[in-house]
Scaffold this motif. Structure first.
Motif, PDB file in Angstrom:
ATOM      1  N   PHE A 186     -59.140 -89.202   5.180  1.00 30.85           N
ATOM      2  CA  PHE A 186     -60.296 -88.451   4.830  1.00 30.85           C
ATOM      3  C   PHE A 186     -60.785 -89.590   3.774  1.00 30.85           C
ATOM      4  O   PHE A 186     -62.618 -89.487   3.870  1.00 30.85           O
ATOM      5  CB  PHE A 186     -60.010 -86.784   3.833  1.00 30.85           C
ATOM      6  CG  PHE A 186     -59.819 -85.603   5.558  1.00 30.85           C
ATOM      7  CD1 PHE A 186     -60.950 -85.648   5.473  1.00 30.85           C
ATOM      8  CD2 PHE A 186     -58.621 -85.359   6.091  1.00 30.85           C
ATOM      9  CE1 PHE A 186     -61.392 -85.045   7.030  1.00 30.85           C
ATOM     10  CE2 PHE A 186     -59.071 -84.356   6.718  1.00 30.85           C
ATOM     11  CZ  PHE A 186     -60.083 -84.507   7.304  1.00 30.85           C
ATOM     12  N   THR A 209     -63.025 -92.130   5.052  1.00 27.07           N
ATOM     13  CA  THR A 209     -63.605 -91.619   6.102  1.00 27.07           C
ATOM     14  C   THR A 209     -63.213 -92.538   6.929  1.00 27.07           C
ATOM     15  O   THR A 209     -64.030 -93.254   7.490  1.00 27.07           O
ATOM     16  CB  THR A 209     -64.658 -91.592   5.829  1.00 27.07           C
ATOM     17  OG1 THR A 209     -65.563 -91.524   3.866  1.00 27.07           O
ATOM     18  CG2 THR A 209     -65.916 -90.891   6.070  1.00 27.07           C
ATOM     19  N   ASN A 210     -61.861 -92.736   7.650  1.00 27.27           N
ATOM     20  CA  ASN A 210     -61.652 -93.689   9.066  1.00 27.27           C
ATOM     21  C   ASN A 210     -61.031 -92.320   9.991  1.00 27.27           C
ATOM     22  O   ASN A 210     -59.872 -92.003   9.887  1.00 27.27           O
ATOM     23  CB  ASN A 210     -60.374 -94.705   8.245  1.00 27.27           C
ATOM     24  CG  ASN A 210     -60.179 -95.711   9.506  1.00 27.27           C
ATOM     25  OD1 ASN A 210     -59.704 -94.891  10.319  1.00 27.27           O
ATOM     26  ND2 ASN A 210     -59.889 -96.672   9.087  1.00 27.27           N
ATOM     27  N   TRP A 211     -61.661 -92.318  10.939  1.00 27.19           N
ATOM     28  CA  TRP A 211     -61.620 -91.224  11.517  1.00 27.19           C
ATOM     29  C   TRP A 211     -60.281 -91.620  12.621  1.00 27.19           C
ATOM     30  O   TRP A 211     -59.563 -90.355  12.876  1.00 27.19           O
ATOM     31  CB  TRP A 211     -62.878 -91.267  12.649  1.00 27.19           C
ATOM     32  CG  TRP A 211     -63.896 -89.912  11.567  1.00 27.19           C
ATOM     33  CD1 TRP A 211     -65.036 -90.392  10.329  1.00 27.19           C
ATOM     34  CD2 TRP A 211     -64.200 -88.856  11.487  1.00 27.19           C
ATOM     35  NE1 TRP A 211     -65.856 -89.892  10.166  1.00 27.19           N
ATOM     36  CE2 TRP A 211     -64.877 -88.855  10.606  1.00 27.19           C
ATOM     37  CE3 TRP A 211     -62.886 -88.005  11.602  1.00 27.19           C
ATOM     38  CZ2 TRP A 211     -65.402 -86.924  10.374  1.00 27.19           C
ATOM     39  CZ3 TRP A 211     -63.147 -86.510  11.179  1.00 27.19           C
ATOM     40  CH2 TRP A 211     -63.969 -85.927  10.155  1.00 27.19           C
TER      41      TRP A 211
END
Lengths: 82, 82
Positions: free
Chosen positions: B53, B56-58
């Motif tokens: 999170f 922000t690495n999906w």
């Protein structure tokens, strides 16, 4: 700080297999352990190791080498003492 | 090709906990499972999720969210049926 969280996460997920491997070696009790989990997991860790070598990322290589040895040990015990 | 190996590695290590979770839910047999492994592992996966999170690495978020749910389920069964 963000990198530190990732570092601690890597240490924890790698070292978590130490108590499992010790427990399995000591008790030889593998009844609750899923054979398929360790077949798939050990294969996945092996690929992480190959990936680490291919991109020459030492933290990835070291973490996955340790996990591979631990997971492969649990897998061998599962196959031997099921 | 190199990225593909990493992708397959991530899929395998994530999905490996599916057979273990199903096995544990079905049999409630947790005798061979190390409590400390799942305490440490679930904490580590939670930190990977936080790290995902924060950067922000999906792929990291999704993989660790799936693993967290599976590992936490196994941990809860281990604590309940030890």
């Amino acid at each position: 700080m963000i990198e530190f969280i990732g570092f601690v996460a890597a240490i924890l997920t790698t070292l978590s297999f130490v108590p499992q491997a010790l427990h399995t070696i000591k008790t030889k009790d593998t009844s609750g352990i899923s054979l398929w989990m360790y077949v798939i997991f050990t294969s996945g860790i092996f690929l992480w190791l190959v990936y680490g070598f291919l991109i020459t990322n030492w933290p990835l290589i070291i973490a996955n080498l340790v996990t591979f040895v631990l997971a492969a040990t649990i897998l061998i015990f599962k196959m031997k003492y099921k």
